[in-house]
Design an enzyme around this catalytic site. Structure first.
Site, short mmCIF file in Angstrom:
data_model
loop_
_atom_site.label_atom_id
_atom_site.label_comp_id
_atom_site.label_asym_id
_atom_site.label_seq_id
_atom_site.Cartn_x
_atom_site.Cartn_y
_atom_site.Cartn_z
N GLY A 166 -17.27 -9.41 3.73
CA GLY A 166 -17.20 -10.86 3.69
C GLY A 166 -16.39 -11.39 2.53
CG HIS A 204 4.91 -6.66 -3.66
ND1 HIS A 204 5.39 -5.42 -4.00
CD2 HIS A 204 5.45 -6.95 -2.45
CE1 HIS A 204 6.18 -4.97 -3.04
NE2 HIS A 204 6.24 -5.89 -2.09
CG HIS A 247 8.92 -2.60 -5.91
ND1 HIS A 247 8.21 -1.46 -5.64
CD2 HIS A 247 8.02 -3.63 -5.91
CE1 HIS A 247 6.94 -1.80 -5.47
NE2 HIS A 247 6.80 -3.10 -5.61
CG ASP A 294 4.63 1.84 -10.31
OD1 ASP A 294 3.50 2.25 -10.01
OD2 ASP A 294 5.48 1.49 -9.46
CB SER A 312 6.36 5.14 -1.45
OG SER A 312 5.80 4.49 -2.58
N GLY A 313 7.63 2.35 -2.13
CA GLY A 313 8.42 1.56 -3.09
C GLY A 313 8.16 1.97 -4.53
CG HIS A 314 4.82 2.10 -5.94
ND1 HIS A 314 4.63 1.17 -6.93
CD2 HIS A 314 4.38 1.53 -4.80
CE1 HIS A 314 4.06 0.09 -6.42
NE2 HIS A 314 3.90 0.28 -5.12
CG ASP A 370 -17.06 -16.02 -0.05
OD1 ASP A 370 -16.62 -17.08 -0.54
OD2 ASP A 370 -18.24 -15.88 0.29
ZN LIG Z 1 2.16 -3.54 -7.31
ZN LIG Z 2 5.04 -4.26 -5.82
#
Ligand SMILES: [Zn+2]
Ligand SMILES: [Zn+2]
Length: 545
Positions: A43, A70, A134, A188, A359-361, A435
């Site tokens: 919830g 993001h 990214h 990161d 992936s973007g990482h 919520d």
């Molecule tokens: Zn992030």
């Molecule tokens: Zn990101």
């Protein structure tokens, strides 16, 4: 003059990234992200960082700096601005992506677009954004020129040598800073456990084109609407193979419009049509790009999977392309959507059965390269669960970084001359649940109740007691929901236990309403737990008549 960086979120989870950098008592927040709830947070729509300690210091908060657009970096921004309205800096696209929610909340925000590589001054802060590649265009790392030396935050990044916009991570700029001497690096950690390099975004062009070309009928593709380059690649594949493109979903419409406006998305106008016009074309000329790649229950893809979509009724020969991986917490929902789509006759391509997502990482070898380029004096891994942070720290130690510390949400690192000090639990950093009704209204106890209601069911115990005599006038009646298939025998037993308990208390001659409620709950719980090993939520309703 010490510099202090406090982590409000993102160190211990993927999501709600937020850090406060403090110089001369003034504070800049780097990102104010949200986290999507995990599967046991029933919830709850969203999880925020806890910025309550900043409310007491609102005069000291100077501005927010966004690394990119993001949700896990700017999704809580509008709510933060509602509490503390300060200027926001970021790339043009990142700011555009924030605007929707800021406008929805009716906030007059001061948004300042910043170009890469220009040093900006605000209060005691000097900072500059540095281009990184990214899974969203116009992402940035950031460098702060502080009294204690240069502090670099990588932002979310990878070292893609051939990104779609030909704007790779600006390693020369990072190397330049490295040469000057970087006092502290925050970087990161998402893919710190993953060996090698992450494949380039452009490596998806061929596999996606093959799938779209070979599709006998309609193609429905789902991806993150902020991943403009992915949208571009999918749309290109469709257009090159003779299809027209329609977009569906609120954020998909919004973000592709922003992308077209800013020139980060490039599509010939005559190839893009409205969804209604798309459905009038022959099936093999249709490409629909939609939201819902995360299995969100009310997004287009889920509705199609359930046969409840306004425009699209799936049929044999349809092809569905899910060009994303589920973020933590969404795995089950995505898996369910894939099953339902398959049952409706669609062929489904997704990250697990086809090379349709990268992936973007940065993975391990990219992180090592980055560490080698920046060569920081001190290192704190950010953006990851504890295991990712730990793996990233190990890499830095191997590289010979002199000072490496793994911090968690709520911890701070202080730079003071030659010393780099860690302060554990410097600020509160618990999850703040949202919520849909309000921020912070949902407490952990409520979540526990919701989770028990779902897993273990609920039992309502009603009993009427005559106050003067303490004798039972009616009941106890027990009613259960979600406890088990045939609960009658057990409820009968529990009712007897409740009756015995009430009668025992009646003979005491005292009647305390809340004590009686507790006693009723206890008596019922003891029997049910013993007989079923389950712990339903028990609601005692004691009426004195
Ligand atoms: Zn992030
Ligand atoms: Zn990101």
């Amino acid at each position: 003059m010490s510099v202090r960086i406090t982590f409000l979120g993102g160190l211990g989870e993927i999501g709600r990234n937020c850090a406060a950098i403090e110089i001369e008592g003034k504070i800049c927040l780097i990102d104010v992200g949200l986290m999507f709830p995990e599967e046991d947070m029933l919830g709850v729509d969203l999880v925020f960082p806890d910025w309550s300690w900043l409310l007491e210091r609102r005069q000291d908060v100077e501005f927010v700096l966004l690394t990119h657009g993001h949700e896990d970096h700017m999704g809580a921004l509008a709510y933060f601005l509602r509490d503390i309205n300060v200027p926001v800096y970021g790339t043009k696209l990142a700011l555009e992506f924030c605007k929707g929610r800021i406008e929805e909340l009716g906030i007059e925000a001061q948004l300042h677009a910043v170009d890469y590589d220009e040093w900006k001054k605000h209060g005691p802060f000097r900072f500059r954004l540095i281009q990184v590649s990214h899974s969203v265009p116009d992402a940035a790392g950031v460098a702060f020129d502080t009294p204690e030396g240069i502090v670099v935050h990588s932002g979310d990044f990878k070292l893609d040598p051939t990104p779609i916009d030909a704007k790779p991570t600006d390693l020369p700029a990072f190397a330049e800073l490295g040469k000057q001497g970087v006092r502290l690096l925050l970087s990161d950690s998402t893919n710190a456990e993953r060996p090698g390099f992450v494949p380039s975004e452009s490596s998806l062009a061929d596999p996606i084109r093959d799938i779209v070309r070979d599709a006998p009928g309609r193609v429905i593709a789902a991806c993150f609407s902020s991943h403009i380059h992915r949208v571009q690649q999918i749309a290109d594949a469709g257009i090159d193979t003779g299809r027209k493109v329609a977009f569906f979903g609120r954020s998909m419409h919004r973000n592709t419009e922003v992308g077209l406006d800013l020139g980060v998305l490039n599509l010939p106008k005559d190839k893009v049509v409205d969804i209604k016009d798309l459905m009038d074309l022959p099936a093999h000329q249709q490409l629909l790009i939609t939201t819902g790649s995360q299995g969100e229950p009310f997004a287009a893809l889920s509705l199609m999977a359930q046969g409840r979509h306004r425009f699209v009724d799936l049929e044999d020969g349809d092809t569905v392309l899910i060009s994303a991986t589920p973020i933590p917490g969404n795995e089950t929902a995505v898996s369910r959507v894939i099953s339902r789509l398959t049952r409706r006759g669609a062929r489904v391509f997704h990250g697990r059965n086809a090379p349709v997502h990268v992936s973007g990482h940065a993975a391990r070898d990219e992180l090592l390269t980055f560490l080698n380029v920046v060569r920081p004096h001190a290192f704190v891994p950010v953006h990851g669960e504890y295991r990712h942070l730990h793996a990233h720290a190990e890499l830095a130690r191997k590289m010979g970084v002199p000072k490496v510390d793994v911090l968690e949400d709520g911890d701070a690192v202080v730079l003071d001359g030659d010393r780099t000090m860690v302060e554990r639990r410097a600020v509160p950093a618990g999850y703040v649940y949202f919520d849909g009704a309000g921020v912070g209204d949902v407490k952990r106890g409520v979540l526990r109740d919701r989770s028990r209601l779902a897993d273990e069911g609920v039992v309502v115990v009603t009993v009427g007691i005559e106050r003067s005599s303490g004798s039972i006038v009616f009941g106890p009646d027990l009613d259960s929901h979600g406890l088990m298939d045939d609960p009658d025998a057990i409820l009968q037993k529990a009712a007897e236990a409740v009756r015995a308990e009430v009668e025992r208390r009646a003979s005491d001659g005292s009647f305390d309403h809340s004590a009686m409620q507790n006693a009723v709950r206890q008596a019922a719980a003891t029997v049910i737990r013993a007989e079923t090993t389950r712990k339903p939520v028990i609601l005692p309703v004691v009426l004195d008549v």
